[in-house]
Design an enzyme around this catalytic site. Structure first.
Site, mmCIF file in Angstrom:
data_model
loop_
_atom_site.group_PDB
_atom_site.id
_atom_site.type_symbol
_atom_site.label_atom_id
_atom_site.label_comp_id
_atom_site.label_asym_id
_atom_site.label_seq_id
_atom_site.Cartn_x
_atom_site.Cartn_y
_atom_site.Cartn_z
ATOM 1 N N CYS A 211 0.823 -1.190 0.000
ATOM 2 C CA CYS A 211 0.000 0.000 0.000
ATOM 3 C C CYS A 211 0.864 1.250 0.000
ATOM 4 O O CYS A 211 2.081 1.194 -0.062
ATOM 5 C CB CYS A 211 -0.913 0.008 1.229
ATOM 6 S SG CYS A 211 -1.893 -1.496 1.423
ATOM 7 N N GLY B 266 2.787 -3.083 3.461
ATOM 8 C CA GLY B 266 3.640 -4.262 3.420
ATOM 9 C C GLY B 266 2.913 -5.536 3.751
ATOM 10 O O GLY B 266 1.691 -5.638 3.626
ATOM 11 N N GLU B 267 3.676 -6.518 4.192
ATOM 12 C CA GLU B 267 3.146 -7.833 4.536
ATOM 13 C C GLU B 267 3.843 -8.355 5.780
ATOM 14 O O GLU B 267 5.067 -8.259 5.900
ATOM 15 C CB GLU B 267 3.374 -8.838 3.395
ATOM 16 C CG GLU B 267 2.806 -8.433 2.046
ATOM 17 C CD GLU B 267 1.284 -8.432 1.989
ATOM 18 O OE1 GLU B 267 0.672 -9.011 2.918
ATOM 19 O OE2 GLU B 267 0.730 -7.852 1.037
ATOM 20 N N ASP C 148 -3.478 -9.218 8.180
ATOM 21 C CA ASP C 148 -2.275 -9.041 8.994
ATOM 22 C C ASP C 148 -2.247 -7.664 9.654
ATOM 23 O O ASP C 148 -1.586 -7.476 10.678
ATOM 24 C CB ASP C 148 -1.014 -9.275 8.165
ATOM 25 C CG ASP C 148 -0.933 -8.422 6.909
ATOM 26 O OD1 ASP C 148 -1.935 -7.774 6.554
ATOM 27 O OD2 ASP C 148 0.136 -8.414 6.264
ATOM 28 N N SER D 108 10.870 -12.277 -6.192
ATOM 29 C CA SER D 108 12.091 -11.892 -6.895
ATOM 30 C C SER D 108 13.321 -12.423 -6.170
ATOM 31 O O SER D 108 13.286 -12.690 -4.972
ATOM 32 C CB SER D 108 12.146 -10.361 -6.987
ATOM 33 O OG SER D 108 13.395 -9.910 -7.455
ATOM 34 N N GLY D 109 14.433 -12.526 -6.898
ATOM 35 C CA GLY D 109 15.682 -13.033 -6.324
ATOM 36 C C GLY D 109 16.603 -11.962 -5.787
ATOM 37 O O GLY D 109 17.775 -12.239 -5.513
#
Length: 613
Positions: free
Chosen positions: A2, A79-80, A103, A377-378
């Site tokens: 967000c 975020g998460e 969350d 992603s790496g």
């Protein structure tokens, strides 16, 4: 994922200033295209733009709640939290009840239970602001690795904050002023913790809490890298790295929207894609790669790119049975004025390094967003496991500066060659860089009894994790959130970073190559060709028409006497470059110089910045 914004002022009634807060919030619409929320109390107002990922209906923000003991708090969160289910179960045992599956509600209940200590318990990527009504305090918290951005600007009697500078600038009390230190930050590819290019504006440092109350601002670290003995043998170390990665990927796949992976065909992205595919089975995971039509037609190896990505990405996709899409770009798309304007407004500053990688990443993410809302992603594997050539180049390792800015290492990162001699003298860039380097070295934790090699490689790793990785995470966040795409970075899990940071260097290069430890941990997941592939960076265009397009644009800038960048440039050097015949081959050195001049001009024109130099 967000966008968040907020304003605290102990001299104002925020009910009378909600229009300003709404304006601040709406600057972040691209970060959160799904919903908007505004909340206020007497001296505080929060804004939120939502990209719905988990609990699509119940996770609306800003969110407020009362604690078991009567405390009251509100949060705006970006975020998460990957371990929110475990935390929710723990909080239920302590007497908390929940009305949503989000969350965000767990984060809020965690604060009401543990105060700012909740940050110590979080596993995730996040930036959030909490208002504690009883204490009349604003608490700003940023994740340990700095994956999500969080800026703030102290003003008389108050403080303004947001996910991006543009949200803060939407408040008329905040000036747009840049001094020499800001330009120094802009032109060096070193992200100094807390610093921004704008006078008076700061970033919350990764792993830190900033508290604002009537008594002023306080800062404290809740997490930093620590030096500790590594007691595991090599086999156990390999197994531990694999176990952490498996757990991390499993946690980061939780979403109520379509997910995918970014797949270059290198060791890092292939490892993540293979782990995701195993967890996703029997369903088929989507993967995406990017390249340039010119490169595909006739790839030319150079000093840092020994092979094209496409064959390796296809091989990994076939190996794990992903639904793979190759996104091909051409130079005209990279030069498109609308694309470049969107890149600038996503960054709020000139992208003075990485060149064409900014618009190409934006275009890649824009296409991915048509199919998925979350991508894994790496990013960060090179910094953790020692993937870059400067980890193995003795001259770079031994240099008394940041290793990626040594001769040879920095040639593709940008260029200030067209800046005027007067400005270059005023900048004193070498002195500024040396001070920044010395300050970074003073932070590096020390392990007594460590070998000289391990001590120096710990320093190199610390510099990469705290000063270089931040530039990559910032670029990825800005370009992905510009199109409303959430990018997750499993290698940034703090448990993995802590463990590998304290692993001896010889274990990291056990087979004599870069990232030996990661290769050993993932070898059973990957085809041999990918497992043994030499590190190759994100692709850059090899099309000379891209440089020629930049030169034509700079010629237009010089033809307009009102172009704001002109006083900052060495006109003789620029004129000589422009008078050369069109480039027949790709010249990254020239491109970097041209990019800097053009981005500066666009930024000065569109952002109306006051330069105090």
């Amino acid at each position: 994922m967000c966008g968040i914004a907020g304003w605290v002022d102990f001299q104002l009634n925020m009910k009378m200033h909600l229009k300003t807060l709404e304006s601040m919030t709406r600057t972040l619409e691209n970060r959160g295209p799904d919903a908007e929320g505004i909340w206020h109390d007497t001296h505080v107002a929060f804004g939120h733009r939502r990209l719905s990922i988990i609990d699509l209906e119940g996770g609306r923000q800003p969110m407020e709640a009362a604690g078991i003991s009567g405390d009251y708090a509100a949060v705006t969160f970006c975020g998460e939290i990957y371990n929110f289910i475990e935390l929710r179960n723990e909080l239920k045992v302590l007497g908390h009840s929940f009305r949503t599956e989000s969350d965000t509600e767990v984060l809020l209940a965690g604060y009401l239970q543990w105060g700012v200590g909740v940050a110590d318990r979080l596993n995730g990527m996040y930036a959030f602001g909490i208002w504690d009504r009883r204490r009349e305090e604003l608490i700003l918290v940023r994740d340990r690795m700095g994956i999500k951005p969080l800026y703030y600007f102290p003003i008389r009697g108050g403080l303004v904050f947001g996910s991006e500078p543009k949200a803060i600038f939407a408040n008329s009390l905040v000036p747009r002023r840049v001094s020499l230190d800001g330009l120094r930050e802009m032109f060096d590819m070193v992200k100094t913790p807390e610093s921004t290019i704008y006078d008076g504006m700061f970033e919350v440092r990764p792993g830190h809490v900033v508290t604002f109350s009537r008594s002023g601002i306080r800062k404290r670290a809740y997490w930093t890298l620590q030096a500790a003995p590594h007691t595991d043998n090599y086999e156990t170390t390999v197994q531990t790295v694999r176990a952490i990665l498996e757990d991390t990927v499993r946690r980061q796949m939780v979403a109520d929207v379509p997910i995918c992976t970014l797949l270059s065909g290198g060791l890092d992205s292939s490892t993540i894609t293979a782990l995701v595919a195993r967890e996703f089975a029997p369903r088929q995971i989507r993967s995406f790669s990017v390249d340039f039509s010119r490169n595909v037609q006739g790839f030319e190896a150079d000093a840092v790119r020994g092979s094209a990505d496409a064959p390796y990405a296809r091989a990994l996709s076939e190996h794990v049975s992903s639904a793979h899409s190759e996104i091909l770009l051409d130079s005209n798309e990279l030069l498109d004025p609308d694309v470049r304007s969107r890149v600038l407004h996503a960054t709020d500053m000139p992208p003075t390094y990485w060149g064409d990688m900014w618009p190409s990443l934006y275009l890649l993410f824009r296409e991915i967003r048509r199919h998925s809302t979350v991508a894994l992603s790496g990013e960060a594997a090179d910094e953790i496991f020692g993937g870059y050539q400067w980890f193995r180049n003795p001259a770079a390792v031994q240099a008394n500066t940041f290793p990626w800015l040594t001769t040879g290492s920095s040639r593709y990162f940008g260029g200030s060659q067209l800046l005027s001699p007067y400005l270059l003298k005023r900048l004193e860039q070498e002195s500024y860089r040396q001070d920044a380097y010395n300050a970074a070295l003073r932070e590096v934790p020390v392990l007594n009894g460590e070998s000289e090699q391990d001590r120096r490689m710990r320093e190199i790793t610390y510099l990469n994790l705290t000063r270089f990785l931040q530039t990559l995470l910032d670029r990825k966040d800005r370009m992905s959130m510009a199109v409303g795409l959430e990018v997750r970075v499993p290698f940034c899990d703090h448990r993995l970073v802590e463990y590998v940071f304290n692993t001896p260097w010889q274990m990291k290069i056990a087979d004599g190559r870069e990232k030996s430890l990661l290769r050993a941990s993932a070898k059973d997941l990957l085809p041999e060709s990918i497992c043994n592939r030499v590190k190759t960076p994100y692709p850059a265009t090899q099309d000379p028409s891209y440089e020629n397009g930049l030169r034509r644009e700079l010629l237009e800038v010089f033809s307009d006497r009102n172009s704001p960048v002109l006083p900052l440039l060495d006109t003789a050097k620029a004129d000589a470059l422009l008078k050369r015949v069109e480039a027949a081959t790709s010249q990254p050195y020239n491109r970097g110089s041209l990019e800097v001049a053009l981005w500066l001009n666009r930024w000065l024109k569109e952002y109306k910045v006051e330069l105090a130099i």
